[in-house]
Design a protein around this motif. Structure first.
Motif, PDB file in Angstrom:
ATOM      1  N   SER A 258     -70.021-121.628  12.609  1.00  0.00           N
ATOM      2  CA  SER A 258     -70.533-120.410  11.974  1.00  0.00           C
ATOM      3  C   SER A 258     -69.360-119.508  11.603  1.00  0.00           C
ATOM      4  CB  SER A 258     -71.487-119.671  12.911  1.00  0.00           C
ATOM      5  OG  SER A 258     -70.738-119.041  13.934  1.00  0.00           O
ATOM      6  N   PHE A 259     -69.634-118.553  10.718  1.00  0.00           N
ATOM      7  CA  PHE A 259     -68.574-117.636  10.304  1.00  0.00           C
ATOM      8  C   PHE A 259     -68.086-116.816  11.499  1.00  0.00           C
ATOM      9  CE2 PHE A 259     -67.275-113.519   8.282  1.00  0.00           C
ATOM     10  CZ  PHE A 259     -66.053-113.995   7.833  1.00  0.00           C
ATOM     11  N   ALA A 260     -69.023-116.434  12.357  1.00  0.00           N
ATOM     12  CA  ALA A 260     -68.633-115.659  13.545  1.00  0.00           C
ATOM     13  C   ALA A 260     -67.686-116.474  14.429  1.00  0.00           C
ATOM     14  CB  ALA A 260     -69.876-115.234  14.324  1.00  0.00           C
ATOM     15  N   GLU A 261     -67.978-117.779  14.546  1.00  0.00           N
ATOM     16  CA  GLU A 261     -67.079-118.643  15.344  1.00  0.00           C
ATOM     17  C   GLU A 261     -65.697-118.741  14.694  1.00  0.00           C
ATOM     18  OE1 GLU A 261     -70.469-121.592  17.251  1.00  0.00           O
ATOM     19  OE2 GLU A 261     -69.465-122.151  15.423  1.00  0.00           O
ATOM     20  N   LEU A 262     -65.704-118.877  13.377  1.00  0.00           N
ATOM     21  CA  LEU A 262     -64.425-118.972  12.668  1.00  0.00           C
ATOM     22  C   LEU A 262     -63.595-117.706  12.915  1.00  0.00           C
ATOM     23  CD1 LEU A 262     -62.655-120.538  10.546  1.00  0.00           C
ATOM     24  CD2 LEU A 262     -63.675-119.013   8.843  1.00  0.00           C
ATOM     25  N   LEU A 263     -64.259-116.548  12.849  1.00  0.00           N
ATOM     26  CA  LEU A 263     -63.544-115.285  13.089  1.00  0.00           C
ATOM     27  C   LEU A 263     -62.942-115.251  14.488  1.00  0.00           C
ATOM     28  CD1 LEU A 263     -65.793-112.535  11.471  1.00  0.00           C
ATOM     29  CD2 LEU A 263     -63.473-113.154  10.803  1.00  0.00           C
ATOM     30  N   GLN A 264     -63.700-115.730  15.442  1.00  0.00           N
ATOM     31  CA  GLN A 264     -63.174-115.721  16.817  1.00  0.00           C
ATOM     32  C   GLN A 264     -61.933-116.586  16.943  1.00  0.00           C
ATOM     33  OE1 GLN A 264     -67.171-116.473  18.319  1.00  0.00           O
ATOM     34  NE2 GLN A 264     -66.693-115.099  20.012  1.00  0.00           N
ATOM     35  N   ARG A 265     -61.942-117.712  16.210  1.00  0.00           N
ATOM     36  CA  ARG A 265     -60.751-118.562  16.245  1.00  0.00           C
ATOM     37  C   ARG A 265     -59.603-117.919  15.482  1.00  0.00           C
ATOM     38  NH1 ARG A 265     -63.364-124.457  15.361  1.00  0.00           N
ATOM     39  NH2 ARG A 265     -61.219-125.121  15.107  1.00  0.00           N
ATOM     40  N   ALA A 266     -59.921-117.250  14.399  1.00  0.00           N
ATOM     41  CA  ALA A 266     -58.879-116.587  13.595  1.00  0.00           C
ATOM     42  C   ALA A 266     -58.194-115.498  14.420  1.00  0.00           C
ATOM     43  CB  ALA A 266     -59.496-115.990  12.338  1.00  0.00           C
ATOM     44  N   GLU A 267     -58.999-114.853  15.233  1.00  0.00           N
ATOM     45  CA  GLU A 267     -58.496-113.766  16.073  1.00  0.00           C
ATOM     46  C   GLU A 267     -57.398-114.240  17.032  1.00  0.00           C
ATOM     47  OE1 GLU A 267     -61.134-110.900  17.056  1.00  0.00           O
ATOM     48  OE2 GLU A 267     -59.565-109.844  18.127  1.00  0.00           O
ATOM     49  N   GLN A 268     -57.436-115.524  17.383  1.00  0.00           N
ATOM     50  CA  GLN A 268     -56.446-116.075  18.336  1.00  0.00           C
ATOM     51  C   GLN A 268     -55.079-116.299  17.698  1.00  0.00           C
ATOM     52  OE1 GLN A 268     -57.558-116.388  21.465  1.00  0.00           O
ATOM     53  NE2 GLN A 268     -59.549-115.748  20.658  1.00  0.00           N
ATOM     54  N   VAL A 269     -55.012-116.240  16.360  1.00  0.00           N
ATOM     55  CA  VAL A 269     -53.738-116.581  15.709  1.00  0.00           C
ATOM     56  C   VAL A 269     -52.716-115.483  15.984  1.00  0.00           C
ATOM     57  CG1 VAL A 269     -52.559-117.050  13.523  1.00  0.00           C
ATOM     58  CG2 VAL A 269     -54.891-117.903  13.906  1.00  0.00           C
ATOM     59  N   GLU A 270     -51.652-115.915  16.641  1.00  0.00           N
ATOM     60  CA  GLU A 270     -50.615-114.964  17.029  1.00  0.00           C
ATOM     61  C   GLU A 270     -49.890-114.406  15.806  1.00  0.00           C
ATOM     62  OE1 GLU A 270     -47.242-115.702  19.953  1.00  0.00           O
ATOM     63  OE2 GLU A 270     -49.014-116.689  20.837  1.00  0.00           O
ATOM     64  N   GLY A 271     -49.601-113.133  15.831  1.00  0.00           N
ATOM     65  CA  GLY A 271     -48.846-112.538  14.725  1.00  0.00           C
ATOM     66  C   GLY A 271     -49.744-111.878  13.697  1.00  0.00           C
ATOM     67  N   ILE A 272     -51.005-112.315  13.633  1.00  0.00           N
ATOM     68  CA  ILE A 272     -51.942-111.660  12.712  1.00  0.00           C
ATOM     69  C   ILE A 272     -52.497-110.418  13.413  1.00  0.00           C
ATOM     70  CG2 ILE A 272     -54.155-111.889  11.470  1.00  0.00           C
ATOM     71  CD1 ILE A 272     -51.880-113.593  10.259  1.00  0.00           C
ATOM     72  N   ARG A 273     -52.394-109.273  12.716  1.00  0.00           N
ATOM     73  CA  ARG A 273     -52.851-108.028  13.337  1.00  0.00           C
ATOM     74  C   ARG A 273     -54.140-107.491  12.743  1.00  0.00           C
ATOM     75  NH1 ARG A 273     -47.670-104.161  14.408  1.00  0.00           N
ATOM     76  NH2 ARG A 273     -49.346-102.677  14.826  1.00  0.00           N
ATOM     77  N   ARG A 274     -54.366-107.819  11.481  1.00  0.00           N
ATOM     78  CA  ARG A 274     -55.588-107.339  10.837  1.00  0.00           C
ATOM     79  C   ARG A 274     -56.287-108.489  10.122  1.00  0.00           C
ATOM     80  NH1 ARG A 274     -54.194-101.765   7.522  1.00  0.00           N
ATOM     81  NH2 ARG A 274     -54.204-100.371   9.329  1.00  0.00           N
ATOM     82  N   ILE A 275     -57.602-108.555  10.314  1.00  0.00           N
ATOM     83  CA  ILE A 275     -58.390-109.573   9.616  1.00  0.00           C
ATOM     84  C   ILE A 275     -59.478-108.855   8.813  1.00  0.00           C
ATOM     85  CG2 ILE A 275     -59.914-111.570   9.875  1.00  0.00           C
ATOM     86  CD1 ILE A 275     -58.507-112.105  12.579  1.00  0.00           C
ATOM     87  N   ARG A 276     -59.547-109.175   7.537  1.00  0.00           N
ATOM     88  CA  ARG A 276     -60.631-108.662   6.690  1.00  0.00           C
ATOM     89  C   ARG A 276     -61.358-109.857   6.105  1.00  0.00           C
ATOM     90  NH1 ARG A 276     -59.492-103.304   5.637  1.00  0.00           N
ATOM     91  NH2 ARG A 276     -57.315-102.709   5.916  1.00  0.00           N
ATOM     92  N   PHE A 277     -62.527-109.624   5.525  1.00  0.00           N
ATOM     93  CA  PHE A 277     -63.202-110.730   4.829  1.00  0.00           C
ATOM     94  C   PHE A 277     -64.044-110.178   3.693  1.00  0.00           C
ATOM     95  CE2 PHE A 277     -65.718-109.587   8.584  1.00  0.00           C
ATOM     96  CZ  PHE A 277     -66.967-109.331   8.040  1.00  0.00           C
ATOM     97  N   MET A 278     -64.256-111.048   2.701  1.00  0.00           N
ATOM     98  CA  MET A 278     -65.088-110.729   1.554  1.00  0.00           C
ATOM     99  C   MET A 278     -65.730-111.992   1.044  1.00  0.00           C
ATOM    100  SD  MET A 278     -63.359-107.974  -0.865  1.00  0.00           S
ATOM    101  CE  MET A 278     -64.530-107.715  -2.004  1.00  0.00           C
ATOM    102  N   THR A 279     -66.952-112.046   0.686  1.00  0.00           N
ATOM    103  CA  THR A 279     -67.952-110.993   0.727  1.00  0.00           C
ATOM    104  C   THR A 279     -69.118-111.476   1.564  1.00  0.00           C
ATOM    105  OG1 THR A 279     -67.418-110.525  -1.595  1.00  0.00           O
ATOM    106  CG2 THR A 279     -69.425-109.589  -0.754  1.00  0.00           C
ATOM    107  N   PRO A 280     -69.625-110.651   2.469  1.00  0.00           N
ATOM    108  CA  PRO A 280     -70.822-111.077   3.189  1.00  0.00           C
ATOM    109  C   PRO A 280     -72.077-110.779   2.358  1.00  0.00           C
ATOM    110  CG  PRO A 280     -70.076-108.972   4.034  1.00  0.00           C
ATOM    111  CD  PRO A 280     -69.136-109.351   2.908  1.00  0.00           C
TER     112      PRO A 280
END
Ligand code: 5AD
Ligand code: SF4
Length: 481
Positions: A258-280
């Protein structure tokens, strides 16, 4: 990004069948041509890419730019170049009109100043048969036309054009494969878009996107995460996950994610401080997603949530699959979980059959939701979409008058909201030197608003805490603290 040594490619043999090796072969071939150009002219050829439309196109242009740079072109902003490429949009008719005007202008430059100039057109507009027919007929000086499904083939198509001359046209109706692992030239070194899916299956009745971008296809989560890790290694700290309808991410994958799962995995990426997305899409924005956003330290509390209309009757005609009440309830859930969230939206005025009563529903919705900002569009009939054939097309002067009233209301509300943070201190990512004000830079707040404050180029790509001194409507003036 994805640097490959073109010198190691065997150019004597026939082109490889598989991607992306095939494209690297053609890049090497084109680079030979570029070297000849350099020897003849004493300079490298200039390439200019003009991008119309949305973030998807902006991302595609970074890929196109990466291919051209690898070949040896020097990328420039001006259209007085040796290769000019328009990456087009067709979501509304006025985008098309602008492109035709610009092609005519390019033709004059080519005739008078640079007969060797190559003119190429790609993107959504080119996926429409009547557009390609018109260009073939009225703009015969165009050298290369391709669509949304084969941008990765730029080097191969350019090579074909260089050898065959004349106009090369290659449009595909669907993507046969998702070809990644090609070079990409980021516009900013510190923030990047990452495609998570392509195409759209929603068929909103006014929208041409499903016809020009094809059916929904998700990239594998491992590939997305790997791209983010690679970007982070190269200094990127902010990513924008891109898709026409990110909520349906992963549904068609072999192992659905799911997209929510993908976001949770994206959050683990070291060095990334901000995550945005388009379009829900409001129809399937899950509670799980709201929850993930609320708990996250990296996902920006900004949601661009296109509503399109406040009238449930019109929403049904638009094939949006939610009512005004559903949308308001969703906004309520989002705000309850994230009181500091900034909401923005898209609204279409003058959809076929829209009455004054329907329009007042939109005005009411806008007042209730209180958007930080909203993109408003006059309905534009797109050939081949169901809405273009609907009864009750709204007269232009009526639509325009509604449009003006709507903008007035949106502006008043966004000004009130923006001012609410005056006096607070917040973190911005510095994006640009301010072109209007010497000695100032421009940064972006988590909620997407811009802040201008004193600074210099050393701050570019840095996170800086600023005090928001004064609100000027869509932006703040600030001071570093
Ligand atoms: N007419 C006007 N606006 C449109 N949009 C999409 N198709 C049309 C159209 N035919 C708007 C929608 C969408 C945004 C990207 O463009 O509001 O969310
Ligand atoms: Fe168009 Fe609707 Fe798909 Fe957005 S979700 S691209 S408006 S069809």
């Amino acid at each position: 990004m994805n640097e490959i040594d073109l010198d190691k490619i065997d150019m004597m043999g026939s082109p490889p069948e598989h991607e992306p090796e095939r494209q690297y072969y053609f890049m090497a071939k084109c680079r030979e041509w570029v070297r000849e150009f350099e020897q003849k002219n004493g300079r490298y050829p200039l390439a200019c890419i003009q991008t119309f439309g949305c973030q998807m196109n902006a991302k595609d242009s970074e890929k196109l730019s990466g291919i051209l740079t690898t070949i040896g072109y020097v990328v420039t902003d001006t259209e007085k170049a040796d290769f000019v490429l328009y990456n087009t949009c067709t979501v509304r008719e006025n985008a098309n009109t602008r492109v035709y005007g610009r092609i005519g202008y390019l033709g004059r430059i080519k005739r008078k100043e640079n007969p060797g100039m190559k003119i190429a057109l790609c993107g959504c507009m080119m996926q429409e048969e009547h557009v390609v027919a018109k260009i073939q007929h009225s703009y015969p000086f165009v050298d290369l036309i391709f669509g949304t499904h084969n941008i990765y083939k730029l080097a191969e198509l350019l090579y074909r054009q260089i050898n065959a001359g004349g106009m090369v046209v290659e449009i595909e109706q669907e993507s046969r494969e998702i070809v990644e692992e090609l070079p990409s030239e980021l516009k900013y070194g510190f923030k990047a878009g990452v495609n998570i899916m392509y195409g759209c299956n929603n068929f909103c009745s006014y929208c041409i996107v499903p016809y020009v971008r094809g059916r929904e296809r998700s990239r594998r989560a491992v590939d997305i995460i790997q791209e983010m890790e690679e970007l982070a290694k190269n200094g990127v700290t902010e990513v924008m996950l891109l898709g026409q309808n990110v909520n349906s991410y992963g549904k068609t994958l072999e192992t659905p994610v799911s997209f929510a799962e993908l976001l949770q995995r994206a959050e683990q990426v070291e060095g990334i401080r901000r995550i945005r997305f388009m379009t829900p899409h409001p129809k399937d924005l899950s509670d799980e997603l709201i929850d993930v956003m609320a708990k996250s330290k990296k996902i920006c509390h900004h949601l661009h949530l296109p509503v399109q209309s406040g009238s449930s009757r019109i929403l049904k005609l638009m094939n949006r699959h939610y009512t005004k009440e559903d949308y308001l309830a969703l906004v309520g859930r989002i705000r309850a979980a994230m009181p500091d969230v900034a909401l923005t939206t898209d609204i279409i005025v003058g959809f076929p059959g829209e009455t004054e009563e329907d329009f007042m529903e939109t005005m009411d919705l806008v007042a209730r939701v209180r958007y930080h900002s909203a993109y408003t569009f006059l309905y534009s009939p797109r050939g081949g979409t169901p809405a273009a054939a609907m009864d009750g097309q709204v007269l232009e002067e009526i639509a325009k008058e509604r449009y003006d009233r709507l903008i007035g209301r949106i502006r008043a509300i966004s000004q009130e909201l923006a001012g609410e943070d005056t006096g607070k201190t917040a973190e911005v990512l510095v994006e640009e030197i301010n072109a209007q004000r010497e000695g100032f830079v421009t940064g972006r707040l988590e909620n997407n608003l811009l802040v201008h404050f004193p600074g210099n180029e050393k701050l570019l790509g840095k996170y800086v805490r600023v005090k928001l001194l004064e609100c000027m409507g869509f932006y703040y003036m600030g001071a570093p603290v």
